[in-house]
Scaffold this motif. Structure first.
Motif, PDB file in Angstrom:
ATOM      1  N   ARG A 304       0.933  -1.332   0.143  1.00 30.96           N
ATOM      2  CA  ARG A 304       0.670  -0.001  -0.189  1.00 30.96           C
ATOM      3  C   ARG A 304       1.067   1.125   0.069  1.00 30.96           C
ATOM      4  N   VAL A 306       0.814   5.037   0.105  1.00 31.36           N
ATOM      5  CA  VAL A 306       0.298   6.380   0.690  1.00 31.36           C
ATOM      6  C   VAL A 306       1.044   7.644   0.233  1.00 31.36           C
ATOM      7  N   ARG A 307       0.534   8.397  -0.726  1.00 36.07           N
ATOM      8  CA  ARG A 307       0.371   9.859  -0.697  1.00 36.07           C
ATOM      9  C   ARG A 307       0.323  10.838  -0.071  1.00 36.07           C
ATOM     10  N   ASP A 308       1.251  11.439   0.979  1.00 42.00           N
ATOM     11  CA  ASP A 308       0.385  12.612   2.143  1.00 42.00           C
ATOM     12  C   ASP A 308       1.638  13.803   1.585  1.00 42.00           C
ATOM     13  N   PHE A 344       3.431  -1.242   3.856  1.00 40.08           N
ATOM     14  CA  PHE A 344       2.649   0.277   3.470  1.00 40.08           C
ATOM     15  C   PHE A 344       4.441   1.021   3.307  1.00 40.08           C
ATOM     16  N   ARG A 346       4.837   5.338   3.358  1.00 37.90           N
ATOM     17  CA  ARG A 346       4.201   6.767   3.061  1.00 37.90           C
ATOM     18  C   ARG A 346       4.819   7.094   2.629  1.00 37.90           C
ATOM     19  N   GLY A 348       5.950  11.639   2.395  1.00 39.52           N
ATOM     20  CA  GLY A 348       4.629  12.958   2.352  1.00 39.52           C
ATOM     21  C   GLY A 348       5.391  14.073   2.176  1.00 39.52           C
ATOM     22  N   GLN A 362       8.182   6.377   5.105  1.00 39.87           N
ATOM     23  CA  GLN A 362       8.802   6.121   6.275  1.00 39.87           C
ATOM     24  C   GLN A 362       7.915   4.513   5.377  1.00 39.87           C
ATOM     25  N   ASP A 363       7.818   3.638   6.209  1.00 36.64           N
ATOM     26  CA  ASP A 363       7.860   2.159   6.069  1.00 36.64           C
ATOM     27  C   ASP A 363       7.358   1.634   7.068  1.00 36.64           C
ATOM     28  N   ASN A 364       6.536   0.418   7.079  1.00 39.37           N
ATOM     29  CA  ASN A 364       6.588  -0.325   8.530  1.00 39.37           C
ATOM     30  C   ASN A 364       7.302  -1.904   8.383  1.00 39.37           C
ATOM     31  N   THR A 419      11.719   6.177   9.177  1.00 38.49           N
ATOM     32  CA  THR A 419      11.091   7.171   8.401  1.00 38.49           C
ATOM     33  C   THR A 419      12.077   8.056   8.139  1.00 38.49           C
TER      34      THR A 419
END
Length: 432
Positions: A304, A306-308, A344, A346, A348, A362-364, A419
């Motif tokens: 996943r 995510v574009r923040d 995912f 992210r 940003g 950022q990743d998990n 991150t």
């Protein structure tokens, strides 16, 4: 030094005779019978006002009936942050400590305390006092019966001296703190300079090494590819097909290894580049989108993304250099997600109040161990298995970002994710 004379100076009177306490109270608080006469005498002696600041100085008096109580009061005053400036101490105070012993103990509690030893007897000669107390500028002798003007004069002068001494100590502490801070800043600057010099030397050596390796490597790759093409077109009897295929496979493996060496050489050449990257107005969001497209093969199905993205102004930098940084960080994040059930990433973009644009990846994933965080941007340091990384990627990113006037940092928790944060100065105008 006018301000200190308006403050309340704390004075301790240590005497086993309570009547002496009352005498000191009358003399030093300007209350009671005889205070007007004392003022007149001071005026006559010193002209005009009695003593500089005497009319505005207030003395706060405390009393002790013995040496042990006096030492305890000095200790408590220091703990409360309201130390005594001066102590009038009687020499004879039976059956406890005498004035000399009391003075020694009080100085252990408050080193700046000014002391006036009071005595009607010749208990100690000056030589004996010097042997016991040392030749100290903190000590005066007052003979009983004492003169009121002399007592008040001592109180003013010694309290003023105590204030000046304390101010001198504070000034010295400030100077020592300033020297310590500047020494630390100089040490840090020297360390950064030494690190930069080492990197520059390493870069020059790497550039020369990459150049020397690249030339023969080109010949090896060219010849290996020529051999593979020749083997594929070489007619041979049926029994020779297997041998030809084995040779072709060996050559192709050699080509893969040589191409890996070529990629390492390319990374070293990028790392060794010490010239400033070109500067231009860069749309960070556009560069980020291009980097996402280039990293598509590394973004496995089920991940996943995510574009923040917030609206951010352009930065003054290098589009190619920043693209290389963002691509490297995205691919590293994707590699860190191996084995995650709900991976995912992210991405940003944020405009900060300090005039910089923040780019976050950022990743998990698996995270980075604490002992590795401080070394991530070192050349040739890698946490990847042997043969899967050169350890130059993050060092190259760091070099590109810092040469553009930015900064790059990392936060990570093992088992939870990582991150990376790139901070870039905003461009208010071309060439800014």
């Amino acid at each position: 030094m006018s301000a200190p004379t308006r403050e309340s100076r704390r004075i301790l009177v240590v005497d086993d005779n309570s009547a002496i306490h009352q005498d000191f109270r009358k003399i030093l608080t300007r209350s009671g019978e005889g205070s007007e006469e004392l003022d007149a005498m001071e005026s006559m002696l010193f002209g005009g006002d009695a003593l500089p600041g005497s009319s505005t100085t207030r003395f706060e008096l405390d009393f002790a009936l013995g040496g042990e109580e006096g030492v305890r009061r000095v200790r408590d005053a220091v703990r409360e942050g309201r130390p005594y400036a001066l102590a009038f101490v009687d020499i004879r105070m039976p059956p406890g400590m005498d004035g000399v012993e009391t003075t020694l103990h009080m100085w252990r509690e408050e080193v700046d305390l000014q002391v006036v030893l009071c005595s009607a007897y010749s208990d100690y000669s000056w030589d004996e006092l010097s042997r016991k107390l040392g030749t100290s500028e903190r000590l005066l002798i007052l003979r009983k019966p004492f003169d009121s003007i002399e007592v008040r004069q001592m109180a003013h002068a010694l309290c003023e001296k105590w204030e000046l001494l304390r101010a001198s100590h504070r000034r010295m502490e400030d100077l020592e703190r300033m020297v310590e801070e500047r020494t630390r800043a100089l040490a840090e600057a020297n360390a950064r300079l030494l690190h930069a010099q080492k990197l520059e030397a390493l870069g020059r050596m790497s550039a020369g090494l990459a150049h020397e390796v690249n030339n023969p490597l080109s010949y090896i790759l060219s010849n290996l590819r020529h051999v593979v093409r020749g083997l594929e077109t070489l007619p041979c009897p049926v029994e020779g097909v297997r041998a030809r295929d084995d040779l072709g496979e060996a050559c192709r493996d050699a080509i893969l290894g040589a191409e890996r060496i070529a990629r390492i050489v390319q990374d070293v050449r990028v790392f060794a580049r010490v010239d400033e990257p070109p500067r231009e107005l860069v749309d960070v969001r556009q560069v980020m989108e291009l980097s996402i497209s280039m990293a598509a093969e590394a973004l496995r199905p089920g991940l996943r993304l995510v574009r923040d993205f917030h609206e951010v102004p352009p930065v003054w930098g290098s589009e190619h250099g920043l693209g290389q940084v963002f691509l490297n960080l995205i691919i590293n994040a994707a590699h860190a997600l191996a084995g995650r059930e709900e991976p995912f990433i992210r991405l940003g973009l944020l405009r900060r109040e300090d005039g910089r644009v923040a780019v976050e990846v950022q990743d998990n994933g698996c995270g980075i161990r604490a002992e590795h965080l401080g070394r991530l941007f070192e050349p040739f340091f890698t946490t990847k298995p042997v043969g899967t990384g050169t350890g130059l990627g993050l060092s190259i990113c760091h070099g590109i970002v810092t040469r553009l006037g930015g900064d790059i940092a990392v936060d990570s928790t093992p088992g939870q994710g990582t991150t990376f944060r790139v901070l870039l100065p905003m461009a208010s105008r071309p060439g800014a």
